[in-house]
Design an enzyme around this catalytic site. Sequence first.
Site, short mmCIF file in Angstrom:
data_model
loop_
_atom_site.label_atom_id
_atom_site.label_comp_id
_atom_site.label_asym_id
_atom_site.label_seq_id
_atom_site.Cartn_x
_atom_site.Cartn_y
_atom_site.Cartn_z
N TYR A 7 45.24 107.28 27.71
CA TYR A 7 43.99 107.44 26.96
C TYR A 7 44.21 108.25 25.69
CZ TYR A 7 38.94 108.53 26.47
OH TYR A 7 37.64 108.67 26.03
N ASP A 57 42.77 107.42 34.58
CA ASP A 57 43.42 108.73 34.59
C ASP A 57 44.38 108.87 35.76
OD1 ASP A 57 41.75 109.29 32.48
OD2 ASP A 57 40.58 110.82 33.51
N ALA A 74 34.01 100.79 22.50
CA ALA A 74 34.38 100.40 23.87
C ALA A 74 35.61 101.16 24.33
CB ALA A 74 34.65 98.90 23.93
N GLY A 75 35.55 101.69 25.54
CA GLY A 75 36.71 102.42 26.05
C GLY A 75 36.66 102.58 27.55
N ILE A 76 37.84 102.70 28.12
CA ILE A 76 37.96 102.89 29.57
C ILE A 76 38.95 104.03 29.83
CG2 ILE A 76 37.42 100.50 30.17
CD1 ILE A 76 40.48 100.07 30.58
N ARG A 97 25.92 100.76 27.31
CA ARG A 97 25.92 101.89 28.25
C ARG A 97 26.49 103.14 27.56
NH1 ARG A 97 28.71 102.08 32.97
NH2 ARG A 97 30.46 100.90 32.15
N GLY A 98 26.18 104.28 28.12
CA GLY A 98 26.81 105.53 27.70
C GLY A 98 26.61 105.85 26.22
N ILE A 99 27.69 106.30 25.58
CA ILE A 99 27.60 106.68 24.16
C ILE A 99 27.21 105.47 23.32
CG2 ILE A 99 29.03 107.37 22.19
CD1 ILE A 99 30.58 109.25 24.10
N1 CAA Z 1 46.52 121.51 33.31
C1 CAA Z 1 47.49 121.95 34.12
N2 CAA Z 1 47.59 121.64 35.41
C2 CAA Z 1 46.63 120.85 35.90
C3 CAA Z 1 45.57 120.37 35.12
C4 CAA Z 1 45.54 120.73 33.77
N3 CAA Z 1 44.56 120.31 32.95
N4 CAA Z 1 44.77 119.62 35.89
C5 CAA Z 1 45.32 119.64 37.14
N5 CAA Z 1 46.44 120.39 37.12
C6 CAA Z 1 47.30 120.70 38.26
C7 CAA Z 1 46.45 121.06 39.47
O1 CAA Z 1 46.10 122.40 39.45
C8 CAA Z 1 47.35 120.69 40.61
O2 CAA Z 1 48.31 121.71 40.78
P1 CAA Z 1 48.74 122.14 42.25
O3 CAA Z 1 49.35 120.90 42.85
O4 CAA Z 1 49.72 123.23 41.99
O5 CAA Z 1 47.47 122.58 42.91
C9 CAA Z 1 48.11 119.47 40.09
O6 CAA Z 1 48.02 119.55 38.65
C10 CAA Z 1 47.51 118.18 40.58
O7 CAA Z 1 46.10 118.16 40.15
P2 CAA Z 1 45.04 117.29 40.91
O8 CAA Z 1 44.87 117.79 42.30
O9 CAA Z 1 43.82 117.17 40.06
O10 CAA Z 1 45.85 115.92 40.98
P3 CAA Z 1 45.33 114.51 41.29
O11 CAA Z 1 46.54 113.63 41.33
O12 CAA Z 1 44.38 114.52 42.42
O13 CAA Z 1 44.46 114.13 39.99
C11 CAA Z 1 44.00 113.65 37.74
C12 CAA Z 1 45.07 114.08 38.73
C13 CAA Z 1 43.51 112.25 38.09
C14 CAA Z 1 44.65 113.61 36.37
C15 CAA Z 1 42.84 114.66 37.80
O14 CAA Z 1 43.34 115.95 37.57
C16 CAA Z 1 41.79 114.36 36.75
O15 CAA Z 1 40.99 113.45 36.91
N6 CAA Z 1 41.76 115.15 35.68
C17 CAA Z 1 40.77 114.99 34.61
C18 CAA Z 1 41.32 114.23 33.48
C19 CAA Z 1 40.27 114.20 32.39
O16 CAA Z 1 39.92 115.21 31.80
N7 CAA Z 1 39.74 113.02 32.12
C20 CAA Z 1 38.71 112.90 31.14
C21 CAA Z 1 37.80 111.79 31.56
S1 CAA Z 1 36.39 111.67 30.48
C22 CAA Z 1 36.99 111.10 29.08
O17 CAA Z 1 38.11 110.72 28.94
C23 CAA Z 1 36.03 111.05 27.92
C24 CAA Z 1 36.54 111.82 26.80
O18 CAA Z 1 36.99 111.25 25.82
C25 CAA Z 1 36.45 113.30 26.80
#
Ligand code: CAA
Length: 240
Positions: free
Chosen positions: A147, A88, A83-85, A12-14
């Site tokens: 991660y 977050d 493989a990765g999960i 799947r995916g990458i």
């Molecule tokens: N920097 C600074 N502040 C941040 C931020 C960031 N990057 N992201 C969110 N915040 C802040 C928000 O603005 C919010 O502030 P307020 O309470 O003042 O509004 C606070 O932090 C809480 O944010 P959320 O509402 O998003 O909080 P949550 O608990 O609902 O979710 C989280 C937290 C699960 C980490 C969610 O922000 C998230 O999913 N973030 C994405 C993480 C990400 O990039 N994952 C990559 C997945 S893909 C991957 O991993 C493949 C790869 O290799 C690239």
Amino acid sequence: MPRVAVVTGGTRGIGRAISAALKDGGYHVAAVYGGDDEAAQQFKADSGIPVYKFDVGVFTACADGVKAIETALGPVEILVNNAGITRDTTMHRMSFEQWNAVIQTNLTSCFNMSRQVIEGMRARGFGRIVNIGSINGQAGQFGQTNYAAAKAGMQGFTKSLAQEGAARGITVNLVAPGYVETDMVRAMPADVLEKIVARIPVGRLGKAEDIARAVLFLVADGAGFITGSTLSVNGGQHMY
Ligand code: CAA
């Protein structure tokens, strides 16, 4: 004889794109997967690539799995640790299970798999190991202490094993993808993803094929002078 390549998370995916690109490149490919039988069987039917189900986070499962692959296809000369999960969440909410699952599947798996093939590679004087890291291992990411730690760990693993393998014809490199159109990225909150895409200079998410191209380059017989390197494939989002 075509070289045998194993891709973890290869259905799947990458990983799927990497498996397909390696097959198109003339390699004998085995795709390892952990859970989604339906996707794996569909991938096998579509691609003709054999699939093997085992948990790359479990050492003994890797020993048995690699043995089965080598019995069927021959010695593994190329290993792609893909493989990765994700689990977050911010540190103040993260459970030990969320921490550990990511470290085990993303980082310990590199040891578990590489350990199975490294002696054979050394004995034969040839090997290619490509680890799939992440932009988030290089730059860090809010909500990904687990991660990012695993992916950064893969970078140290890569550089160390590269030094050990260099005199034996074994190269070890890391490809660090940015945000790529996969289920993992699609699972992110839409507003968070939107902000990230806005910061990608190339102006789009990556495609799995963008990553596969880099892997194919690194596993080539002619790539023997490239080892211990990190190849970032992230649309210019992080230049490092
Ligand atoms: N920097 C600074 N502040 C941040 C931020 C960031 N990057 N992201 C969110 N915040 C802040 C928000 O603005 C919010 O502030 P307020 O309470 O003042 O509004 C606070 O932090 C809480 O944010 P959320 O509402 O998003 O909080 P949550 O608990 O609902 O979710 C989280 C937290 C699960 C980490 C969610 O922000 C998230 O999913 N973030 C994405 C993480 C990400 O990039 N994952 C990559 C997945 S893909 C991957 O991993 C493949 C790869 O290799 C690239």
